[in-house]
Design an enzyme around this catalytic site. Structure first.
Site, short mmCIF file in Angstrom:
data_model
loop_
_atom_site.label_atom_id
_atom_site.label_comp_id
_atom_site.label_asym_id
_atom_site.label_seq_id
_atom_site.Cartn_x
_atom_site.Cartn_y
_atom_site.Cartn_z
N HIS A 101 0.83 -1.21 0.00
CA HIS A 101 0.00 0.00 0.00
C HIS A 101 0.86 1.25 0.00
CE1 HIS A 101 1.10 -0.42 4.22
NE2 HIS A 101 0.71 0.82 4.43
N ASP A 103 0.45 4.91 2.00
CA ASP A 103 -0.30 5.28 3.20
C ASP A 103 -1.50 6.18 2.90
OD1 ASP A 103 1.17 3.85 5.08
OD2 ASP A 103 2.73 5.38 5.13
N HIS A 255 4.69 0.08 0.29
CA HIS A 255 5.43 -0.72 1.26
C HIS A 255 4.55 -1.82 1.83
CE1 HIS A 255 3.54 2.53 3.49
NE2 HIS A 255 3.58 1.78 4.59
N ARG A 270 5.03 6.44 14.24
CA ARG A 270 5.11 6.98 12.87
C ARG A 270 4.61 8.41 12.86
NH1 ARG A 270 1.47 4.52 8.17
NH2 ARG A 270 0.38 6.51 8.18
C1 SIN Z 1 3.03 1.24 7.98
O1 SIN Z 1 3.21 2.41 8.33
O2 SIN Z 1 2.34 0.96 7.01
C2 SIN Z 1 3.71 0.15 8.77
C3 SIN Z 1 5.09 -0.06 8.29
C4 SIN Z 1 5.84 -0.97 9.22
O3 SIN Z 1 5.38 -1.23 10.34
O4 SIN Z 1 6.91 -1.44 8.84
#
Ligand code: SIN
Length: 280
Positions: A101, A103, A255, A270
């Site tokens: 995806h 974000d 990612h 994050r």
């Molecule tokens: C995310 O922000 O999508 C999670 C990425 C991660 O935990 O590595």
């Protein structure tokens, strides 16, 4: 780019670079900021090691790149909705980001970038995979590009955040910060506002329907594209260590967070940088 203030070590020729020579606990001066930003645009995702930043330093680093984005549903830390909690442990039934995806692409103005700092990592596993959407676009044939180039797609979030019987991705921790779950229509291929390069912009988590074609055609195209972005030629894979930081550009990178470490714990925060409306 000629780097004078930081060192930049590419992970692959296509995507990802490790940056050293910068201390993220300190405010970035203008020259260092320009080089970090340049490396992000050049490599799509950049990684920093041994950055024991606190929450304020994490927020300050994100704000250097623009106003911060507030997630519509994710739990946060210290009551600060700009500081998203990333946490999985033995009691978890799902992990955030465990499929390809970009974000919050369901937003009208999806995030430009995300800065993830992990505080606790499993013994092994819990890597994050990144895929370059410039490379994904460039690898398509000319007839396929011609078909996709004028199309738009609907990105949704209710199926993810609300979930079946109200059990969404974040379960009991879901925070409903908006009256409606976000939904938006974006071009299937977007132009990166800084690099000017075309990047494929559909993803398995949020993109539900390509518009202007039949439902079956949309399903077939999306299934093809969702599989296409998983090509290892477009990817790099990041092995976390304690106090690593990853900063990815959601406009040209997807990612996927691996959940292969159950029942161990993986925890971090994050900070997400706001972005613009995607354009063709
Ligand atoms: C995310 O922000 O999508 C999670 C990425 C991660 O935990 O590595």
């Amino acid at each position: 780019m000629d780097y004078r203030h930081i060192s930049v070590d590419p992970l692959t020729p296509t995507i990802g670079a490790e940056i050293s020579g910068v201390d993220l606990r300190e405010p970035l001066d203008d020259a260092t900021f320009e080089e970090v930003h340049g490396a992000l645009v050049a490599h799509g995702v950049v990684f920093f090691r041994d950055q024991a930043i606190d929450h304020e330093q994490h927020l300050a680093f994100g704000r250097r790149f623009g106003p911060l984005h507030v997630h519509p549903a994710a739990p946060c830390v210290d009551g600060n909705p700009e500081l998203m909690l990333i946490h999985t442990d033995a009691n978890s039934t799902r992990q955030n980001g465990e499929d390809w995806h970009s974000d919050v692409s369901c937003d009208e103005e999806p995030p430009m970038g995300s800065v993830l700092h992990l505080h606790r990592i499993p013994e092994s596993g819990g890597d994050t995979l990144f895929s370059c959407m410039y490379a994904a676009w460039e690898a398509l044939s000319e007839p396929m590009k011609a078909l996709l180039a004028p199309l738009e797609a609907r990105h949704e979030s209710a199926h993810l955040y609300d979930g079946v019987n109200g059990r969404g991705l974040y379960g009991d921790a879901t925070v409903r910060r908006r009256n409606e779950w976000p939904s938006a229509v974006h071009p299937v291929v977007r132009t990166h506002p800084v690099s000017g390069r075309p990047a494929l912009y559909v993803n398995r988590i949020f993109t539900r329907r390509i518009l202007g074609v039949t439902e079956r055609e949309s399903r077939a195209l999306l299934d093809f594209l969702f599989e296409h972005v998983t090509n290892p030629h477009f990817q790099c894979r990041f092995r976390w260590r304690e106090h690593s930081v990853a900063f990815w550009d959601n406009r040209c990178v997807q990612h996927h967070a691996m959940w292969d470490y159950y029942p161990e714990t993986r925890t971090g925060t994050r900070v997400t940088v706001a972005g613009d409306r995607p354009f063709r």
